[in-house]
Scaffold this motif. Sequence first.
Motif, PDB file in Angstrom:
ATOM      1  N   LEU A  15       0.817  -1.209   0.000  1.00  0.00           N
ATOM      2  CA  LEU A  15       0.000   0.000   0.000  1.00  0.00           C
ATOM      3  C   LEU A  15       0.853   1.263   0.000  1.00  0.00           C
ATOM      4  N   ALA A  16       2.000   1.222   0.676  1.00  0.00           N
ATOM      5  CA  ALA A  16       2.896   2.384   0.667  1.00  0.00           C
ATOM      6  C   ALA A  16       3.393   2.669  -0.745  1.00  0.00           C
ATOM      7  N   GLY A  17       3.830   1.626  -1.436  1.00  0.00           N
ATOM      8  CA  GLY A  17       4.288   1.806  -2.810  1.00  0.00           C
ATOM      9  C   GLY A  17       3.180   2.272  -3.720  1.00  0.00           C
ATOM     10  N   LEU A  18       2.011   1.668  -3.592  1.00  0.00           N
ATOM     11  CA  LEU A  18       0.863   2.061  -4.415  1.00  0.00           C
ATOM     12  C   LEU A  18       0.525   3.536  -4.244  1.00  0.00           C
ATOM     13  N   ALA A  19       0.411   3.976  -3.006  1.00  0.00           N
ATOM     14  CA  ALA A  19      -0.016   5.344  -2.739  1.00  0.00           C
ATOM     15  C   ALA A  19       0.983   6.358  -3.279  1.00  0.00           C
ATOM     16  N   VAL A  20       2.260   6.107  -3.068  1.00  0.00           N
ATOM     17  CA  VAL A  20       3.275   7.063  -3.499  1.00  0.00           C
ATOM     18  C   VAL A  20       3.364   7.129  -5.010  1.00  0.00           C
ATOM     19  N   PHE A  21       3.374   5.985  -5.661  1.00  0.00           N
ATOM     20  CA  PHE A  21       3.491   6.002  -7.117  1.00  0.00           C
ATOM     21  C   PHE A  21       2.213   6.507  -7.769  1.00  0.00           C
ATOM     22  N   ASP A  95       9.539  13.767  -3.814  1.00  0.00           N
ATOM     23  CA  ASP A  95      10.736  12.948  -4.015  1.00  0.00           C
ATOM     24  C   ASP A  95      11.014  12.072  -2.793  1.00  0.00           C
ATOM     25  N   TRP A  96      10.785  12.630  -1.612  1.00  0.00           N
ATOM     26  CA  TRP A  96      11.042  11.862  -0.390  1.00  0.00           C
ATOM     27  C   TRP A  96       9.992  10.767  -0.196  1.00  0.00           C
ATOM     28  N   PHE A  97       8.748  11.083  -0.492  1.00  0.00           N
ATOM     29  CA  PHE A  97       7.714  10.048  -0.435  1.00  0.00           C
ATOM     30  C   PHE A  97       7.992   8.961  -1.469  1.00  0.00           C
ATOM     31  N   ASP A  98       8.441   9.385  -2.649  1.00  0.00           N
ATOM     32  CA  ASP A  98       8.754   8.431  -3.705  1.00  0.00           C
ATOM     33  C   ASP A  98       9.886   7.507  -3.272  1.00  0.00           C
ATOM     34  N   ALA A 103      11.637   1.948  -2.156  1.00  0.00           N
ATOM     35  CA  ALA A 103      12.254   0.910  -1.332  1.00  0.00           C
ATOM     36  C   ALA A 103      11.237  -0.140  -0.910  1.00  0.00           C
ATOM     37  N   ALA A 104      10.050   0.306  -0.514  1.00  0.00           N
ATOM     38  CA  ALA A 104       9.026  -0.633  -0.058  1.00  0.00           C
ATOM     39  C   ALA A 104       8.575  -1.550  -1.184  1.00  0.00           C
ATOM     40  N   TYR A 105       8.345  -0.986  -2.356  1.00  0.00           N
ATOM     41  CA  TYR A 105       7.846  -1.780  -3.478  1.00  0.00           C
ATOM     42  C   TYR A 105       8.899  -2.753  -3.992  1.00  0.00           C
ATOM     43  N   ALA A 106      10.168  -2.348  -3.944  1.00  0.00           N
ATOM     44  CA  ALA A 106      11.238  -3.242  -4.381  1.00  0.00           C
ATOM     45  C   ALA A 106      11.291  -4.480  -3.491  1.00  0.00           C
TER      46      ALA A 106
END
Length: 207
Positions: A15-21, A95-98, A103-106
């Motif tokens: 969810l962290a990766g989804l939201a940021v991207f 950029d910081w959220f990204d 990192a989370a999505y990787a």
Amino acid sequence: MPPELLPVFAPWFDLAGLAVFAASGALAAARRAQTMVTLAFFAIITGVGGGTVRDLLIGAPVFWVHDSRAAGVCLTVALVIWMTPERWWRGAALDWFDAIGLAAYAVYGAAKALRYGVPPLPAALMGVVTACVGGVIRDVVAGEPSIIMRPELYVTAAALAAALFVGLTLLGAPAAVAATLAALAGFALRAAAIRFRLALPAYRGRR
């Protein structure tokens, strides 16, 4: 990797990766003064793009087709950006959220690949695909130079997070510990690249 440990951290990383991207995709449309429909479209293709390619390659059911939370997160993020003033999204905050999402999505992508029986090296590459392909799709559709065509440390940070997670897992580290350490390492490298403008040396050809 013990599959019973994956659900402990996986939903939060996903969810962290989804939201940021999704946010980066929606902002790409917002900065061009596009409609809410376009913001939603960009949020979805950016948020789920990498995970979709990963699932197709590893033979898994495409995650967002079977779980409405993914599309829900992307659409919610697009709506939030649509309803908030542009000044909120200026500067380096995204950029910081990204960096967090990268990192989370990787880590999540590598973990899922291992769970589906993918060997270690391809599993690490699936982590990179998960973290980076959505942004590539966003840039292509938006007509912007892709992040992978710039020397800054972006894909490298995703590769570090994914490879470290796979390596720690092979060494027998608990999945939650491996995921946390790998994500922190990937974020730290990306954060250093943002703060100090670190970049890989560019190809200069024969001399």
